[in-house]
Design an enzyme around this catalytic site. Structure first.
Site, PDB file in Angstrom:
ATOM      1  CE  LYS A 178      -1.629   3.074   2.695  1.00 38.61           C
ATOM      2  NZ  LYS A 178      -1.870   4.171   1.504  1.00 38.61           N
ATOM      3  CD  GLU A 383      10.704  12.764  10.776  1.00 38.25           C
ATOM      4  OE1 GLU A 383       9.032  12.717  11.078  1.00 38.25           O
ATOM      5  OE2 GLU A 383      11.385  12.700   9.746  1.00 38.25           O
TER       6      GLU A 383
HETATM    7  P1  NDP Z   1       1.838   9.013   7.436  1.00 40.45           P
HETATM    8  O1  NDP Z   1       2.722   8.369   8.238  1.00 40.45           O
HETATM    9  O2  NDP Z   1       0.826   9.613   8.117  1.00 40.45           O
HETATM   10  O3  NDP Z   1       1.936   8.274   6.016  1.00 40.45           O
HETATM   11  C1  NDP Z   1       3.115   6.877   5.619  1.00 40.45           C
HETATM   12  C2  NDP Z   1       1.759   5.253   4.914  1.00 40.45           C
HETATM   13  O4  NDP Z   1       1.577   5.003   6.448  1.00 40.45           O
HETATM   14  C3  NDP Z   1       0.751   5.529   3.529  1.00 40.45           C
HETATM   15  O5  NDP Z   1       1.402   5.060   2.845  1.00 40.45           O
HETATM   16  C4  NDP Z   1      -0.531   6.629   4.221  1.00 40.45           C
HETATM   17  O6  NDP Z   1      -1.603   6.357   3.885  1.00 40.45           O
HETATM   18  C5  NDP Z   1      -0.155   4.770   6.181  1.00 40.45           C
HETATM   19  N1  NDP Z   1      -1.260   5.181   6.609  1.00 40.45           N
HETATM   20  C6  NDP Z   1      -1.326   6.580   7.409  1.00 40.45           C
HETATM   21  N2  NDP Z   1      -2.372   5.897   8.130  1.00 40.45           N
HETATM   22  C7  NDP Z   1      -2.657   4.577   8.308  1.00 40.45           C
HETATM   23  C8  NDP Z   1      -2.736   4.135   9.352  1.00 40.45           C
HETATM   24  N3  NDP Z   1      -3.016   4.784  10.019  1.00 40.45           N
HETATM   25  N4  NDP Z   1      -2.701   2.880   9.587  1.00 40.45           N
HETATM   26  C9  NDP Z   1      -1.872   1.846   7.714  1.00 40.45           C
HETATM   27  N5  NDP Z   1      -1.749   2.635   6.932  1.00 40.45           N
HETATM   28  C10 NDP Z   1      -1.679   4.327   7.270  1.00 40.45           C
HETATM   29  O7  NDP Z   1       3.263  10.176   6.728  1.00 40.45           O
HETATM   30  P2  NDP Z   1       2.951  11.061   6.310  1.00 40.45           P
HETATM   31  O8  NDP Z   1       2.525  10.291   4.720  1.00 40.45           O
HETATM   32  O9  NDP Z   1       1.462  11.464   6.107  1.00 40.45           O
HETATM   33  O10 NDP Z   1       4.130  11.979   5.798  1.00 40.45           O
HETATM   34  C11 NDP Z   1       2.881  12.881   8.052  1.00 40.45           C
HETATM   35  C12 NDP Z   1       4.598  12.727   8.061  1.00 40.45           C
HETATM   36  O11 NDP Z   1       5.014  11.913   8.173  1.00 40.45           O
HETATM   37  C13 NDP Z   1       5.977  13.880   7.713  1.00 40.45           C
HETATM   38  O12 NDP Z   1       6.181  15.307   8.488  1.00 40.45           O
HETATM   39  C14 NDP Z   1       6.902  13.385   8.316  1.00 40.45           C
HETATM   40  O13 NDP Z   1       8.080  14.143   9.739  1.00 40.45           O
HETATM   41  C15 NDP Z   1       7.231  11.625   8.742  1.00 40.45           C
HETATM   42  N6  NDP Z   1       7.415  10.655   7.426  1.00 40.45           N
HETATM   43  C16 NDP Z   1       8.570  10.487   7.946  1.00 40.45           C
HETATM   44  C17 NDP Z   1       9.126   9.405   6.566  1.00 40.45           C
HETATM   45  C18 NDP Z   1      10.180   8.941   7.042  1.00 40.45           C
HETATM   46  O14 NDP Z   1      10.972   7.892   5.595  1.00 40.45           O
HETATM   47  N7  NDP Z   1      10.680   7.913   8.134  1.00 40.45           N
HETATM   48  C19 NDP Z   1       8.197   9.511   5.513  1.00 40.45           C
HETATM   49  C20 NDP Z   1       7.257  10.066   5.592  1.00 40.45           C
HETATM   50  C21 NDP Z   1       6.812  10.881   5.963  1.00 40.45           C
HETATM   51  P3  NDP Z   1      -2.195   7.541   3.083  1.00 40.45           P
HETATM   52  O15 NDP Z   1      -0.406   8.209   2.849  1.00 40.45           O
HETATM   53  O16 NDP Z   1      -2.123   7.379   1.765  1.00 40.45           O
HETATM   54  O17 NDP Z   1      -2.541   7.797   3.611  1.00 40.45           O
END
Ligand code: NDP
Length: 482
Positions: A178, A383
């Site tokens: 996903k 972050e």
């Molecule tokens: P998220 O943690 O929200 O999303 C990461 C993945 O998890 C996406 O595919 C998202 O799907 C999915 N997801 C979201 N909620 C759920 C859930 N309840 N159960 C299962 N899967 C879920 O990160 P964001 O993309 O919204 O980014 C937000 C923050 O996360 C950033 O500001 C940053 O701080 C951090 N981040 C860190 C990363 C890293 O490499 N460590 C990478 C990206 C973000 P979908 O988005 O389609 O809803």
């Protein structure tokens, strides 16, 4: 140049399907929010369940395929991805705003990862130590786990799916991925490459839609044996609680320090910190978000840092010389602007960045540098995932190490020094999974383990040989010939 809209669909059992409801999510170009560059299915739990069913149905045959045969398909997928470098790089630039030069490198990296794990199909080493029992032959071999779920973020649309998919597949697992909705178009391109490379139907499946519904259905499905997630700490820790009975790996956030010692090459350090902090708008879990500089060279270093930062170009990610494109979407744009407000009050602003125009013209943010930030402030602890750098003075080396470790995160750390003593002590005392001496915190190699300590990572390392340990289980066999 891609002009038309790109359509992504769910990929289940080797075929493409829309969402059951027919609903789609728009993928908006962050450089031009009026432009929808493509759509992806807004799926629900039913599609996720069918994808797990397809993966479960394909498992026994894939498990029985020789590892070298599995590897050969990955190697072919690498060639296909590489042959589409320009097209895929441009797609990422439009999908998530990643500058072309970094996007191109990412395609190359994804292809190299597929090749690396493709060649692992020839090795897949087990072990056969001398037995402690006379006449007995004892050995351990790797076995696949079954169906694994991969949940990936938007910031590395090809590389993160690649570094989870390739080891999972070469070990003989079948997969449901996903991807983040924002990066679903690149993930669909990866599915196409795998299908063209000859991957049997059902071995890899992709379902797109909101994490809260599709992601949750995958996390809680009892047929899924393991789950690898990269994203925010809050979502990751919630997933860990719900993934009862599964092997879980989480790659989470970072608040990565970079220490500058008095004997450093200051202009080299400034260039590396500027790249680590502001390249790709700081949207990397490995971004340098805290610079810790010993007082002796503090002011001199700040001058170098401001100069190095001003040399970076903010602009259209499709232009080859752009270093900093727009941030990914309106949510991140608003969040970073809000964090910036707090950051301005957390120290002295030495380089004023922020919005370069109105959001309608793209989610562009110029770099901001805040000096003399208190280590306990939100700006130093949370972050931001945007082009904002907190700089802190340190009295000496010990104080610098103390500040570097003063965080709940533990992903990567850097130091600029010519002293072997400083370098070795920093390596030993840094509470991070990765340490860089005279190298940026961002930028890593796929053939070595990657991951963090503390709240940056849970459940074992990714990449390199470490990934094989996550995606397989050891079976130990003892034989006494009679
Ligand atoms: P998220 O943690 O929200 O999303 C990461 C993945 O998890 C996406 O595919 C998202 O799907 C999915 N997801 C979201 N909620 C759920 C859930 N309840 N159960 C299962 N899967 C879920 O990160 P964001 O993309 O919204 O980014 C937000 C923050 O996360 C950033 O500001 C940053 O701080 C951090 N981040 C860190 C990363 C890293 O490499 N460590 C990478 C990206 C973000 P979908 O988005 O389609 O809803």
């Amino acid at each position: 140049m891609i002009e038309s809209q790109v359509e992504s669909q769910n990929f289940i059992g080797g075929e493409w399907f829309p969402a059951d409801s027919g609903a789609t999510l728009d993928v908006v170009n962050p450089s031009n929010p009026a432009e929808v560059i493509g759509t992806t299915p807004d799926s629900g739990a039913g599609e996720a369940e069918r994808a797990v069913g397809a993966a479960a149905g394909a498992f026994e045959e894939w498990k029985a395929t020789l590892p070298s045969g599995r590897g050969a398909i990955l190697t072919k997928a690498a060639d296909i991805l590489e042959s589409r470098t320009d097209e895929l790089a441009e797609l990422m630039a439009r999908e998530v705003g990643k500058p072309m030069k970094e996007s191109r490198m990412e395609v190359g990296r994804a292809a190299a990862i597929f090749r690396y794990y493709g060649s692992e199909g020839w090795r897949m080493h087990g072990m056969m130590p001398p037995s402690t029992r006379p006449g007995v032959q004892v050995s351990s071999v790797r076995e696949p786990l079954g169906v694994v779920t991969l949940i990936t973020p938007w910031n590395f649309p090809l590389a993160i799916p690649a570094w989870k998919l390739a080891p999972a597949l070469v070990c003989g697992n079948t997969v449901v991925i996903k991807p983040a909705s924002q990066a679903a178009l690149s993930a669909a391109a990866m599915m196409r490459a795998l299908k063209e490379a000859g991957l049997p139907d059902g071995v890899v499946n992709m379902v797109t839609g909101p994490g809260g519904t599709v992601g949750d259905a995958l996390v809680t499905d009892s047929r899924v044996k393991a789950l690898s997630f990269t994203g925010s700490t809050s979502v990751g820790l919630g997933i860990q609680e719900r993934a009862v009975g599964k092997k879980v790996q989480l790659e989470l956030g970072g608040k990565n320090p970079y220490v500058v010692m008095e004997d450093a090459d200051l202009s080299d350090a400034a260039a590396k910190i500027a790249f680590g902090a502001f390249g790709y708008s700081g949207e990397k879990c490995t971004a340098s978000s805290r610079a810790i500089v010993v007082e002796e060279v503090y002011e001199q270093f700040m001058d170098e840092l401001v100069e190095a930062t001003k040399a970076m170009k903010v602009g259209d990610p499709l232009e080859e010389d752009t270093d900093i494109g727009p941030v990914v979407n309106s949510d991140q744009y608003e969040k970073i602007l809000n964090d910036l407000e707090k950051a301005r009050n957390a120290g002295r602003v030495v380089l004023e960045g922020g919005a370069t125009g109105s959001a309608d013209e793209g989610y562009y943010l110029a770099p901001t540098i805040i000096s003399e930030v208190d280590s306990s402030s939100e700006t130093a602890q949370e972050e931001i995932f945007g082009p904002v750098l907190a700089v802190m003075p340190a009295r000496d080396f010990d104080h610098a190490v103390e500040l570097a470790n003063d965080t709940r995160y533990g992903l990567t750390a850097g130091i600029s020094t010519r002293s072997l003593r400083y370098a070795h002590e920093f390596i030993a005392r840094s509470q991070t999974g990765l340490v860089n001496v005279n190298l940026p915190t961002a930028g890593l190699e796929f053939q070595v383990p990657f991951g963090g300590n503390k709240e940056s990572g849970v459940g074992g390392r990714e990449q390199g040989p470490a990934a094989l340990d996550f995606y397989s289980a050891w079976k130990t066999v003892s034989i006494l010939p009679l």
